[in-house]
Design an enzyme around this catalytic site. Structure first.
Site, PDB file in Angstrom:
ATOM      1  N   HIS A   1       0.692  -0.984   0.133  1.00  0.00           N
ATOM      2  CA  HIS A   1      -0.166  -0.084   0.274  1.00  0.00           C
ATOM      3  C   HIS A   1       0.721   1.150  -0.059  1.00  0.00           C
ATOM      4  O   HIS A   1       1.243   1.971   1.364  1.00  0.00           O
ATOM      5  CB  HIS A   1      -0.954  -0.070   1.446  1.00  0.00           C
ATOM      6  CG  HIS A   1      -1.529  -1.326   1.344  1.00  0.00           C
ATOM      7  ND1 HIS A   1      -1.500  -2.122   1.416  1.00  0.00           N
ATOM      8  CD2 HIS A   1      -3.092  -1.265   0.918  1.00  0.00           C
ATOM      9  CE1 HIS A   1      -2.167  -3.312   1.833  1.00  0.00           C
ATOM     10  NE2 HIS A   1      -3.064  -2.961   1.542  1.00  0.00           N
TER      11      HIS A   1
ATOM     12  N   HIS B   1      -2.134  -0.733   7.040  1.00  0.00           N
ATOM     13  CA  HIS B   1      -2.272  -0.822   5.705  1.00  0.00           C
ATOM     14  C   HIS B   1      -0.833  -0.296   5.312  1.00  0.00           C
ATOM     15  O   HIS B   1       0.106  -0.103   4.357  1.00  0.00           O
ATOM     16  CB  HIS B   1      -3.018  -0.747   4.401  1.00  0.00           C
ATOM     17  CG  HIS B   1      -3.499   0.135   4.546  1.00  0.00           C
ATOM     18  ND1 HIS B   1      -4.243  -0.189   6.094  1.00  0.00           N
ATOM     19  CD2 HIS B   1      -4.043   1.596   4.165  1.00  0.00           C
ATOM     20  CE1 HIS B   1      -5.358   1.514   5.641  1.00  0.00           C
ATOM     21  NE2 HIS B   1      -4.664   2.648   4.501  1.00  0.00           N
TER      22      HIS B   1
ATOM     23  N   GLY C   1     -11.040   4.518   7.105  1.00  0.00           N
ATOM     24  CA  GLY C   1     -11.513   3.109   7.891  1.00  0.00           C
ATOM     25  C   GLY C   1     -11.388   2.759   9.647  1.00  0.00           C
ATOM     26  O   GLY C   1     -12.791   2.510   9.676  1.00  0.00           O
TER      27      GLY C   1
ATOM     28  N   ARG D   1     -20.166 -18.230  37.904  1.00  0.00           N
ATOM     29  CA  ARG D   1     -20.239 -17.144  37.276  1.00  0.00           C
ATOM     30  C   ARG D   1     -19.942 -16.581  39.124  1.00  0.00           C
ATOM     31  O   ARG D   1     -19.117 -15.492  39.196  1.00  0.00           O
ATOM     32  CB  ARG D   1     -20.604 -16.709  37.435  1.00  0.00           C
ATOM     33  CG  ARG D   1     -22.296 -16.596  37.784  1.00  0.00           C
ATOM     34  CD  ARG D   1     -23.085 -15.351  36.937  1.00  0.00           C
ATOM     35  NE  ARG D   1     -24.982 -16.062  37.258  1.00  0.00           N
ATOM     36  CZ  ARG D   1     -25.535 -15.573  37.606  1.00  0.00           C
ATOM     37  NH1 ARG D   1     -25.207 -14.468  37.242  1.00  0.00           N
ATOM     38  NH2 ARG D   1     -26.994 -15.320  38.051  1.00  0.00           N
TER      39      ARG D   1
ATOM     40  N   PHE E   1     -22.182 -13.105  23.576  1.00  0.00           N
ATOM     41  CA  PHE E   1     -21.912 -11.544  22.582  1.00  0.00           C
ATOM     42  C   PHE E   1     -20.379 -11.816  23.053  1.00  0.00           C
ATOM     43  O   PHE E   1     -19.737 -10.693  22.711  1.00  0.00           O
ATOM     44  CB  PHE E   1     -22.684 -10.588  24.004  1.00  0.00           C
ATOM     45  CG  PHE E   1     -24.048 -10.660  23.938  1.00  0.00           C
ATOM     46  CD1 PHE E   1     -24.389 -10.220  22.809  1.00  0.00           C
ATOM     47  CD2 PHE E   1     -24.384 -10.105  24.869  1.00  0.00           C
ATOM     48  CE1 PHE E   1     -25.577 -10.438  22.844  1.00  0.00           C
ATOM     49  CE2 PHE E   1     -25.483  -9.994  25.592  1.00  0.00           C
ATOM     50  CZ  PHE E   1     -26.290 -10.805  24.172  1.00  0.00           C
TER      51      PHE E   1
ATOM     52  N   HIS F   1     -29.463 -14.626  23.159  1.00  0.00           N
ATOM     53  CA  HIS F   1     -28.989 -14.973  24.842  1.00  0.00           C
ATOM     54  C   HIS F   1     -27.969 -16.236  25.074  1.00  0.00           C
ATOM     55  O   HIS F   1     -27.618 -16.050  25.627  1.00  0.00           O
ATOM     56  CB  HIS F   1     -29.251 -14.097  25.847  1.00  0.00           C
ATOM     57  CG  HIS F   1     -29.793 -12.824  26.345  1.00  0.00           C
ATOM     58  ND1 HIS F   1     -30.463 -12.215  24.973  1.00  0.00           N
ATOM     59  CD2 HIS F   1     -29.341 -11.367  26.090  1.00  0.00           C
ATOM     60  CE1 HIS F   1     -30.831 -10.961  24.095  1.00  0.00           C
ATOM     61  NE2 HIS F   1     -29.670 -10.534  25.405  1.00  0.00           N
TER      62      HIS F   1
ATOM     63  N   ARG G   1     -24.604 -19.357  34.864  1.00  0.00           N
ATOM     64  CA  ARG G   1     -25.703 -18.413  35.141  1.00  0.00           C
ATOM     65  C   ARG G   1     -26.355 -19.624  35.879  1.00  0.00           C
ATOM     66  O   ARG G   1     -26.341 -19.404  37.406  1.00  0.00           O
ATOM     67  CB  ARG G   1     -26.382 -17.977  34.169  1.00  0.00           C
ATOM     68  CG  ARG G   1     -27.593 -17.815  34.697  1.00  0.00           C
ATOM     69  CD  ARG G   1     -28.475 -16.792  34.272  1.00  0.00           C
ATOM     70  NE  ARG G   1     -29.744 -16.112  34.997  1.00  0.00           N
ATOM     71  CZ  ARG G   1     -31.333 -16.534  35.066  1.00  0.00           C
ATOM     72  NH1 ARG G   1     -31.384 -17.601  34.786  1.00  0.00           N
ATOM     73  NH2 ARG G   1     -31.694 -15.062  35.813  1.00  0.00           N
TER      74      ARG G   1
END
Lengths: 671, 671
Positions: B33, B73, B163, B361, B440, B476, B523
């Site tokens: 580039h 780049h 970008g 958890r 997620f 979820h 959970r």
């Protein structure tokens, strides 16, 4: 409608009905999010009764307004509205909120509940879906609306939360919505100042108004409880046709709950019996029974539906007459809304397939031209990589503020926003495609998952599909992506090996109506494969087929995909005649595993020894290789170097593969 | 320094040296580039010679300024600067740009090249890394800077592209940088108006200045070629200590190339011999030889380095004296920068592990308190899910504008921005952790990949790790995520089954210095496992170990992870005595497969029949089950319902598992 406007008591009753349907359902389920419906009931009521055009007994009415609950955790707000508005969602279903098989899942799921336009919950996605719907509306309007009749008048409304606005996917989509000037998009922002961890001041102190103005949006601020002001603000937003609108409605999470209003506790758990009772008392609502819907409120919504009947009937008679006046336009209308493809699409695309050597991305570009001519619903673009992905439809302009008649998209360097927008387009009459490099599928992954979960026909075109893209190096070289994408249920991943397989992959993607398809295409040139005389295009529907047979009963089978198929053929030639080898091309292992046993056993003879070959991690291939098999892949990141150096370095030359197979056979036979 | 300022000819010579080193390297590599280095050479020169504090012979100098080339780049811009600035990057390496094994890969890779601070190329990531570095700097400063000596004075500079600014990850990080008031962060925006598809007008017409002001940034605009104005603008940005700065430098891609300047062709391919010659003529540069570095330019950079020697020496002597005056502070300094953990960490965490039943958890939250007390480099937070992920370090405040001494983070609903920030923190003296729901992880995936590619110690804590999170439903509920994450090379995925395994997982994550670790936690509550007397904490290092042995030689082995381990034990009890069953807990299959054959064969006796059990897609498990094995999983999306209903529905009860195993054995034995 007049009655509802003139009688504040009745309106308040209706708003509290929504509020406590949500509260009671969450309480009954012992799970859910009461705070958002309590806070936004007024605003949602104004939107649904004064603006939203819908037809409960025809939830798929093409000209309905779309309502997107991007803050999907507030699902009970939507279910309460759908119930009151007369959709097929009886009170019994509200009582079964979050129970197995109910029409009221924890977050809204498209296809489970009439009137739910898109599946939401993962924040930011609904925001982007709505942008996709709005641009699709503009595209449909550009195609069909005329002087004599305009079948496309719908708008997109939605409710978004602070979480939606924090997520980058929404930022990307918002920038595009402003760029496209989508005046048909109106979002209410539930500005409640509370997130799960506490005040939004903990992490979200930016100037949202200014940010959205920077994107080119019309922004207003209004109280979430001043219904007249809300109505005026929404009316101004609707009247604004050149810019999308964000109405910042200052709200209070858990509105009306004496101890939990404005607290994070109101967000995601039941209020508890005592607080429910206190909230009902505070708002003058009977403590019992739960799920109370006063008759006057039912009557209000019935009048509201009635007042809209004329509009619906007028549209139906209008389109009927339009159909007879404009049969060609009507045929196109049906083609788009049904996403029709020719019955012989596979044969046509395969017979016109690029015959020579070439990169499969280039083949894909050629096939796309054929496909676009045959499938008018097809439209899409690239996340600023079109010169590399080869995904422009020739002869068509790009979609832009002044040219919604186009079929090409410039999404900018926004893979995730592109993905959410594609999902919205797929929900609105198009077969959308989106392109980038395979490594950047990661950026769009949450949206890809939602295409799969919703069963929406989206085509993902990801090129530069292995380390053999070369010099750009490991940041740009996918190795784990094919395996990781194949793991997504209902996503079909196809990695074609030459022009014919690329044509087949596109055809299957366009035929498949119940889910997304991903095409993984090469940057580098590949030879055209020689196929046995027995080959028929139909074999491409099988996910895997024999490319080179052996007469030897216990021949070894090399299984490969994409760029490694030609390599497998070369390696097989080196191994023969000493070691008879069959070669199977398997562009879609998932599809192959769905075939009947006869096909599977014919392609992979039971008990036969097998080697799989793919330039990516071997996860998933052991299943097809079998315990006695060998999986050749790349269980590491790549490197920056020219193609030939990488092939040598990573052992992806015919000689190296043949040697590896020989060594493995010796080792395992000796054992 | 005076000389460079006073002699415009010499400065111009230096700038053109940078420019043509980049051009020539791309030309020689036939790949790369050139446009960005040509366009930004002036701005980079000003930044590097007037502001950036670095020490080429000590590239890890803790007080160096960090330079992040988010527009990765443009790597040759950075390599040219590193070469000229005297880092160990000889001209020979520039001539081997993008070749196998060179120190000059296609995009900058941390660890391959001295002076490269972070691996960039996937757009938006470097932007977020820089925010992570800047917040880490503030945290270090809050811990160590004092009245007598301040060891932490460094700033973060960078170059970002359109970008980067379009990508949502940068939007998320920018909002946080503004929120935290990171005045130690200065980015130059290469505003060249060109993307790969053409003009930025095609997709990027937002008001960038206004957007960043909305985030709370200081924004200036300046020409990329007016070096005096650039210097003033950067000086003002450096002087601004309360807000991060974005300097919009209007530039021209391919600056100086007569036919390609301001075209997309200048972005990502060699200019070609003719255009290179023309560009050299246009800028008064000798056409030959390539890779020309005039002696005066070498001298200029040498003087520049020399002028900084005093500062470096002063810092070294300062910290030496500080060490003797402040031995406790110095020890903490060393602990942080070396990310030290106690040698007996595993034993300590395991012996203090939560003993009873509980969600992993919750166990994780308890272990975190122990770990935080033992490992001062540990700091992190959640993407607005702390009440669910249980990831706050008690007794410590949250990092905020006025409290950088904290160890807890509120990242907001910004998983991706969080990920990029964690990577930057990991590069700057901390062991950062970030938490969210497992589903997620998709949002943060590109950043997770970069932790793995860079070999950075980041700990990802993802809770709600299966459909058994219940009512929130399939949006979820992760099903494909464990498989998809295990596919990422160098990412260690651990799914512990109880308090002891959770302690072990945290210990291994904290011990592991060469890559990221991901903890997948439940959970729902799980029972504490009964372990055989032979169990030792060391077994947790093995990735998988025997939890229940059988005296029967050909016993069936049930292999499970996380919440399914207790289920496997229950199923085994149901199957015995008729069917003798062993049970293996395998929190980390990847680690297990790295063990020596003796361990592997002891845990999974060769030839024995095996069943794997995990509430997720079965991809990857067939390898361990073997061809004659059974993989029980969930190869579909989940559903919204309470836990017990889902266990029943999906067959994850002891009875259903036992039944399934029995049926499979009968079927396969009969065959």
């Amino acid at each position: 409608m007049e009655l509802t406007r003139d009688d504040p008591r009745l309106e308040q009753l209706a708003v509290n009905t929504i509020r406590f349907l949500a509260v009671d359902a969450v309480e009954q389920a012992k799970s859910g999010h009461p705070g958002m419906p309590m806070g936004m009931a007024d605003a949602a009521f104004v939107l649904w009764t004064r603006f939203l055009r819908y037809r409960p007994d025809d939830p798929a009415w093409p000209d309905r307004d779309r309502f997107v609950l991007s803050a999907g955790h507030g699902s009970m707000l939507l279910y309460a509205l759908l119930h009151l508005a007369g959709f097929d969602l009886p009170l019994e279903e509200l009582k079964r909120f979050r129970q197995l098989g109910s029409r009221t899942p924890g977050h809204p799921e498209r296809g489970h509940t009439p009137g739910v336009e898109t599946t939401t919950g993962p924040l930011g996605q609904g925001f982007g879906n709505g942008v996709g719907m709005a641009v699709a509306q503009r595209m449909l309007a550009a195609r069909f609306n005329g002087d004599d009749f305009s079948p496309v008048n719908w708008r997109v409304f939605g409710i978004v939360s602070d979480g939606d606005l924090m997520e980058g996917v929404a930022s990307e989509a918002a920038s595009l919505a402003g760029h496209w000037g989508l005046g048909n998009l109106v979002y209410l922002y539930d500005d409640n100042h509370i997130t799960i961890e506490g005040s939004t001041d903990l992490a979200f102190t930016e100037d949202v108004t200014k940010r959205f103005e920077a994107y080119g949006w019309h922004v207003e601020k209004v109280s979430a409880y001043h219904r007249a002001a809300l109505e005026q603000a929404i009316a101004r937003a609707v009247a604004e046709t050149e810019r999308p609108s964000l109405i910042v409605t200052r709200s209070h999470i858990g509105f009306g709950a004496p101890d939990k209003q404005d607290t994070r506790e109101a967000h995601g758990e039941p209020l508890g019996a005592a607080e429910v009772a206190a909230a009902k008392r505070a708002l003058g609502w009977p403590e019992a029974p739960p799920f109370l819907v006063p008759d006057e409120v039912r009557a209000l919504f019935a009048r509201c539906a009635e007042s809209r009947a004329g509009e619906y009937e007028a549209w139906q008679s209008g389109i009927k007459q339009w159909r007879s006046r404009q049969p060609e336009q009507a045929a196109l209308w049906d083609d788009l809304l049904s996403k029709r493809v020719p019955a012989d699409l596979l044969e046509r695309l395969v017979s016109a397939a690029p015959a020579g050597a070439g990169a499969t991305r280039a083949h894909g570009g050629a096939v796309l031209q054929q496909a676009a001519a045959l499938v008018p619903a097809l439209a899409g673009g690239s996340a600023d990589l079109e010169p590399s992905t080869k995904t422009a439809i020739k002869g068509w302009v790009s979609v832009a503020k002044a040219s919604f008649g186009g079929r090409n998209f410039h999404f900018g360097i926004r893979e995730h926003g592109m993905g959410a927008i594609l999902n919205g387009m797929a929900l609105s009459g198009f077969i959308p495609y989106g392109a980038s490099f395979l490594v950047f599928s990661d950026y769009a992954r949450p949206a890809i998952r939602l295409s799969a979960l919703m069963g929406q026909q989206v085509v993902w075109v990801f090129t530069h599909d292995s380390v053999f893209l070369g010099e750009d190096g490991p940041t740009h070289q996918p190795v784990e992506h094919l395996a990781a994408l194949r793991a997504i249920p209902n996503l079909r991943v196809m990695r074609p090996a030459d022009g014919i397989e690329t044509a087949g992959a596109w055809a299957l993607a366009l035929e498949r109506k119940d889910g997304p398809t991903l095409l993984a295409l090469t940057r580098q040139s590949l030879p055209a494969l020689e196929r046995p005389a027995s080959f028929r295009a139909e074999h491409l529907r099988r996910g895997g087929y024999v490319l080179r047979e052996s007469e030897t009963r216990d021949a070894l089978t090399l299984i490969a995909t994409g760029s490694e198929v030609a390599l497998a053929l070369e390696a097989a030639k080196l191994l023969a005649p000493g070691l008879p080898c069959r070669v199977v091309s398997m562009p879609c292992p998932q599809l192959f595993l769905e075939q009947d046993a006869a096909w599977r056993d014919a392609v992979l003879p039971p008990g036969g020894r097998r080697v799989t070959l793919e330039a990516g991690v071997t996860d998933g291939w052991h299943r097809l290789a079998g315990e006695r098999g060998l999986s050749i892949g790349l269980d590491r990141f790549g490197a920056s170097a020219p193609l030939a150096q990488l092939q040598e370095h990573f052992g992806f030359t015919p000689g190296a593969v043949a040697e590896r197979v020989r060594a493995w056979l010796e080792e395992t036979t000796a054992r």
